[in-house]
Structures are given as structure tokens and as C-alpha cells.
Design a protein around this motif. Structure first.
Motif, PDB file in Angstrom:
ATOM      1  N   ASN A   1       0.857  -1.195   0.000  1.00  0.00           N
ATOM      2  CA  ASN A   1       0.000   0.000   0.000  1.00  0.00           C
ATOM      3  C   ASN A   1       0.888   1.238   0.000  1.00  0.00           C
ATOM      4  O   ASN A   1       0.988   1.959   1.000  1.00  0.00           O
ATOM      5  CB  ASN A   1      -0.875   0.047   1.262  1.00  0.00           C
ATOM      6  N   SER A   2       1.568   1.465  -1.100  1.00  0.00           N
ATOM      7  CA  SER A   2       2.448   2.624  -1.219  1.00  0.00           C
ATOM      8  C   SER A   2       2.619   2.935  -2.705  1.00  0.00           C
ATOM      9  O   SER A   2       2.351   2.077  -3.558  1.00  0.00           O
ATOM     10  CB  SER A   2       3.812   2.326  -0.578  1.00  0.00           C
ATOM     11  N   SER A   3       3.088   4.146  -2.986  1.00  0.00           N
ATOM     12  CA  SER A   3       3.244   4.551  -4.386  1.00  0.00           C
ATOM     13  C   SER A   3       4.446   3.846  -5.018  1.00  0.00           C
ATOM     14  O   SER A   3       5.321   3.327  -4.312  1.00  0.00           O
ATOM     15  CB  SER A   3       3.466   6.066  -4.448  1.00  0.00           C
ATOM     16  N   ALA A   4       4.508   3.884  -6.338  1.00  0.00           N
ATOM     17  CA  ALA A   4       5.653   3.292  -7.046  1.00  0.00           C
ATOM     18  C   ALA A   4       6.939   4.010  -6.636  1.00  0.00           C
ATOM     19  O   ALA A   4       8.002   3.381  -6.515  1.00  0.00           O
ATOM     20  CB  ALA A   4       5.432   3.396  -8.552  1.00  0.00           C
ATOM     21  N   GLU A   5       6.853   5.313  -6.380  1.00  0.00           N
ATOM     22  CA  GLU A   5       8.042   6.093  -5.999  1.00  0.00           C
ATOM     23  C   GLU A   5       8.611   5.595  -4.668  1.00  0.00           C
ATOM     24  O   GLU A   5       9.820   5.470  -4.511  1.00  0.00           O
ATOM     25  CB  GLU A   5       7.696   7.582  -5.863  1.00  0.00           C
ATOM     26  N   VAL A   6       7.724   5.332  -3.714  1.00  0.00           N
ATOM     27  CA  VAL A   6       8.166   4.848  -2.397  1.00  0.00           C
ATOM     28  C   VAL A   6       8.702   3.419  -2.517  1.00  0.00           C
ATOM     29  O   VAL A   6       9.729   3.068  -1.924  1.00  0.00           O
ATOM     30  CB  VAL A   6       7.017   4.970  -1.365  1.00  0.00           C
ATOM     31  N   LYS A   7       8.051   2.617  -3.326  1.00  0.00           N
ATOM     32  CA  LYS A   7       8.548   1.240  -3.538  1.00  0.00           C
ATOM     33  C   LYS A   7       9.968   1.297  -4.106  1.00  0.00           C
ATOM     34  O   LYS A   7      10.847   0.526  -3.702  1.00  0.00           O
ATOM     35  CB  LYS A   7       7.648   0.467  -4.504  1.00  0.00           C
ATOM     36  N   ALA A   8      10.179   2.215  -5.052  1.00  0.00           N
ATOM     37  CA  ALA A   8      11.488   2.292  -5.724  1.00  0.00           C
ATOM     38  C   ALA A   8      12.622   2.605  -4.740  1.00  0.00           C
ATOM     39  O   ALA A   8      13.782   2.288  -5.003  1.00  0.00           O
ATOM     40  CB  ALA A   8      11.435   3.339  -6.829  1.00  0.00           C
ATOM     41  N   LEU A   9      12.291   3.207  -3.591  1.00  0.00           N
ATOM     42  CA  LEU A   9      13.322   3.539  -2.601  1.00  0.00           C
ATOM     43  C   LEU A   9      13.490   2.446  -1.545  1.00  0.00           C
ATOM     44  O   LEU A   9      14.287   2.582  -0.626  1.00  0.00           O
ATOM     45  CB  LEU A   9      12.931   4.837  -1.875  1.00  0.00           C
ATOM     46  N   SER A  10      12.709   1.376  -1.659  1.00  0.00           N
ATOM     47  CA  SER A  10      12.705   0.347  -0.615  1.00  0.00           C
ATOM     48  C   SER A  10      13.519  -0.875  -1.030  1.00  0.00           C
ATOM     49  O   SER A  10      13.752  -1.117  -2.217  1.00  0.00           O
ATOM     50  CB  SER A  10      11.262  -0.068  -0.322  1.00  0.00           C
TER      51      SER A  10
ATOM     52  N   ILE B   1       3.082   3.455 -16.254  1.00  0.00           N
ATOM     53  CA  ILE B   1       4.103   3.891 -15.296  1.00  0.00           C
ATOM     54  C   ILE B   1       5.385   4.166 -16.058  1.00  0.00           C
ATOM     55  O   ILE B   1       5.765   3.380 -16.951  1.00  0.00           O
ATOM     56  CB  ILE B   1       4.363   2.795 -14.227  1.00  0.00           C
ATOM     57  N   ASN B   2       6.020   5.228 -15.699  1.00  0.00           N
ATOM     58  CA  ASN B   2       7.296   5.584 -16.303  1.00  0.00           C
ATOM     59  C   ASN B   2       8.251   4.375 -16.247  1.00  0.00           C
ATOM     60  O   ASN B   2       8.360   3.717 -15.206  1.00  0.00           O
ATOM     61  CB  ASN B   2       7.842   6.777 -15.502  1.00  0.00           C
ATOM     62  N   ALA B   3       8.902   4.073 -17.381  1.00  0.00           N
ATOM     63  CA  ALA B   3       9.681   2.824 -17.496  1.00  0.00           C
ATOM     64  C   ALA B   3      10.801   2.740 -16.459  1.00  0.00           C
ATOM     65  O   ALA B   3      11.044   1.678 -15.865  1.00  0.00           O
ATOM     66  CB  ALA B   3      10.255   2.704 -18.901  1.00  0.00           C
ATOM     67  N   ASP B   4      11.486   3.871 -16.216  1.00  0.00           N
ATOM     68  CA  ASP B   4      12.606   3.850 -15.265  1.00  0.00           C
ATOM     69  C   ASP B   4      12.094   3.622 -13.840  1.00  0.00           C
ATOM     70  O   ASP B   4      12.641   2.813 -13.089  1.00  0.00           O
ATOM     71  CB  ASP B   4      13.359   5.190 -15.380  1.00  0.00           C
ATOM     72  N   LEU B   5      11.000   4.309 -13.509  1.00  0.00           N
ATOM     73  CA  LEU B   5      10.409   4.153 -12.176  1.00  0.00           C
ATOM     74  C   LEU B   5       9.917   2.716 -11.992  1.00  0.00           C
ATOM     75  O   LEU B   5      10.144   2.083 -10.958  1.00  0.00           O
ATOM     76  CB  LEU B   5       9.234   5.137 -12.020  1.00  0.00           C
ATOM     77  N   SER B   6       9.291   2.189 -13.011  1.00  0.00           N
ATOM     78  CA  SER B   6       8.759   0.829 -12.952  1.00  0.00           C
ATOM     79  C   SER B   6       9.895  -0.176 -12.730  1.00  0.00           C
ATOM     80  O   SER B   6       9.777  -1.084 -11.902  1.00  0.00           O
ATOM     81  CB  SER B   6       8.019   0.531 -14.260  1.00  0.00           C
ATOM     82  N   ARG B   7      10.992   0.017 -13.424  1.00  0.00           N
ATOM     83  CA  ARG B   7      12.143  -0.901 -13.286  1.00  0.00           C
ATOM     84  C   ARG B   7      12.659  -0.885 -11.844  1.00  0.00           C
ATOM     85  O   ARG B   7      12.917  -1.930 -11.252  1.00  0.00           O
ATOM     86  CB  ARG B   7      13.245  -0.471 -14.281  1.00  0.00           C
TER      87      ARG B   7
END
Ligand code: SF4
Length: 303
Positions: free
Chosen positions: A112-121, A282-288
Motif C-alpha cells: 500500500n504505497s506509491s511506485a516512488e516509495v517502492k522504488a526507494l525500498s 508507469i514511467n519505465a525507469d520508475l517501474s524498473r
């Protein structure tokens, strides 16, 4: 003239579409879905399906998660404004500050978090696997985002680690008080209390069982008890009544309704299938970047 249910069924077949619904969706949506489950089950199911189109009846982070796991499939969210109060609690700025403050800690992020927060985890978790994921980490210090109640519950189950919580909460589950549980127990004295870990810690401590929605459904199926006080979103009652008609269920409070989860109507689902809207992108870089913690959860910690 075809009924909405028939039109939906025809469109699903014509477009090779599969509808996945969360337990908290309305009764009508659950009845027209091909699969109903919690967020972990939905993500796993979506990843393994052959369908061309996946319609996610849930909230935006669920549709985003499915898109990240199935980048080549068309993923639709019938109401794109259906967000999650809890997910919105964790902003990028706050997470960056925490990363600076706890450089040695593992960062575990609830789905339950945004893709941006996931990307930092480092790794994602759901309420179904949070305890096993935290136990399996090599780091002794763990920051859990964004649900403070889930972090406290995990800490009570994993005493050998230091869990640093975040001050996010689900506005639906966090509303429930000890008094609500006491009132329900007064009315239904033999009922077993089952609660979701997004509730406040003092409420979780009053429950006979704490677990994700899928675990609650399984627990009730295996229990010899006949009456249950339900301390999670009301949509789960539909599945419980369908699966266990001989048992009785009492929602602890009528306030346990997630307005975002209830946004999608049968007509929205029909229009989504007809017009193939609203496609999740979703932006490809963020998604990756966000896929890394998600895949680590699914590969290392299947439950
Ligand atoms: S019930 Fe709470 S955590 Fe679940 S979608 Fe609604 S606001 Fe988010």
C-alpha cells in the motif's frame, strides 16, 4: 436487452480480459470478478494469468503493482481516482529523510504505497507476509513504511529486530477503538474476534486472531467456532457468508467501510471493459526500480 452482468461476461470473453477484485470491493463487483483475493493474491494471480487485459477492481496502488509485474499486459483501473489514504501518507521527501537518518536499516515497504516509495525500498511486504519478510532480513534494524500500526504489530511478533515505524495509517481501520470491540463482545459474548493488522495496537491485542484478509478467511474456515466479530473492512463479509453459510459474522463497527474501495460500480466495470479504460501506465525507469523490491517479495517470500 442484456443485463449488465451478461454484457460484462460477453466483453470479458471477447477481449480475453480477466477481472480481479479485492475482498473490500462491493458485493456486485465481487460477483462479477473472475478472482477475489487480497493484494498479495491478486498480484500473484495477475502475474501467472494468460489474459490480454487485466481489470483491477481495487485502488490505484494495486493496479500499479499489477502493471509493474505484468508490463506487457493491458492493465485497467475502472476508477483511476480510487486512491488509498494509507499509501498517500508516505511522501517521497519523508522517506528520503528517513533513509538519511537510518543508513544501516533495511527499508520494508507495504504494498500500500506509491511506485516512488517502492522504488526507494529494499523489499515490499503485504499484511500476509510482513512478519516472515522482516524475520528473513539480515539487518537488525528495519524501517517499515507507511503503516505505523502494521509496524507495531510486526514488532510484537519479531522481538529480535528493532522496527522503526512510520506515522501513516489507514483511516478506515485506524478508526476502530477498544470500546468498539468491547461493545461488540458484550453483544456477542461467545464470538471469536478476528482483526487486520492495520488496526491500532490496543485493538489488535484484544483479538483472538490477527492476520491479512486472506488469512482471516482461512482462519475462520479452520476454526470450530460458529460466531465471529470482524475487525476489518466490511467487503470481506460477502466472501465469508458465501464460503461459510453455517457461521455468523458481526462487523465490529459500521464505520469499517473504505470509500475508495467502494468507488467502482458495476457500470464502471462495464465501461472499463467496453472502452478499455483507464489504462495504467508507469514511467519505465520508475517501474524498473519499483519492480526490484516487489519481485524480491514474490520470489523470496511466497506465502
Ligand atoms: S482499507 Fe485502508 S489501506 Fe485499504 S485501500 Fe482503503 S484506505 Fe487503503
Amino acid at each position: 436487452m442484456l443485463k449488465p452482468e451478461q454484457k460484462i461476461a460477453e466483453l470479458k470473453q471477447a477481449k480475453k480480459a480477466v477481472v480481479l477484485a479485492h475482498f473490500y470491493q462491493s458485493k456486485e463487483i465481487q460477483a462479477n470478478a473472475d478472482f477475489v483475493g487480497d493484494s498479495l493474491e491478486m498480484a500473484k494471480k495477475a502475474r501467472d494469468l494468460e489474459a490480454d487485459v487485466l481489470v483491477i477492481c481495487g485502488v490505484s496502488f494495486m493496479a500499479e503493482t499489477v502493471k509493474m509485474l505484468c508490463p506487457n499486459k493491458k492493465v485497467l483501473l475502472p476508477r483511476p481516482e480510487a486512491g488509498c489514504f494509507l499509501a498517500d501518507c508516505a511522501t517521497l521527501e519523508k522517506v528520503i529523510l528517513l533513509k538519511e537518518k537510518y543508513p544501516q536499516a533495511a527499508f520494508v515497504c507495504y504494498v500500500n504505497s506509491s511506485a516512488e516509495v517502492k522504488a526507494l525500498s529494499d523489499i515490499c511486504c503485504t499484511s500476509a507476509n510482513a512478519v516472515s519478510i522482516v524475520k528473513g532480513l539480515k539487518e537488525k534494524q528495519v524501517v517499515m513504511l507507511p503503516d505505523g500500526n502494521l509496524a507495531l504489530w510486526v514488532q510484537s511478533q519479531v522481538l529480535q529486530k528493532e522496527i522503526i515505524g512510520f506515522n501513516g495509517y489507514c483511516d478506515c481501520h485506524n478508526n476502530i477503538t477498544k470500546e468498539d470491540v468491547l461493545k461488540a463482545k458484550d453483544k456477542h459474548s461467545v464470538a471469536v474476534v478476528v482483526a487486520h493488522p492495520e488496526v491500532r495496537q490496543e485493538v489488535a491485542q484484544m483479538a483472538d486472531f490477527v492476520g491479512s484478509t486472506a488469512k482471516i478467511v482461512n482462519f475462520i474456515g479452520e476454526s470450530s467456532a460458529k460466531e465471529f466479530i470482524i475487525v476489518t473492512e466490511e467487503g470481506i463479509l460477502n466472501q465469508l457468508q458465501l464460503k461459510y453459510p453455517g457461521k455468523s459474522f458481526y462487523l465490529v463497527s459500521p464505520s469499517l467501510v473504505c470509500t475508495s474501495m467502494k468507488m467502482i460500480t458495476l457500470n464502471d466495470l462495464y465501461i472499463a471493459l467496453l472502452k478499455e479504460q483507464y489504462e495504467v501506465e508507469i514511467n519505465a525507469d520508475l517501474s524498473r526500480k519499483a519492480q526490484i523490491p516487489l519481485k524480491r517479495m514474490l520470489e523470496d517470500h511466497l506465502v
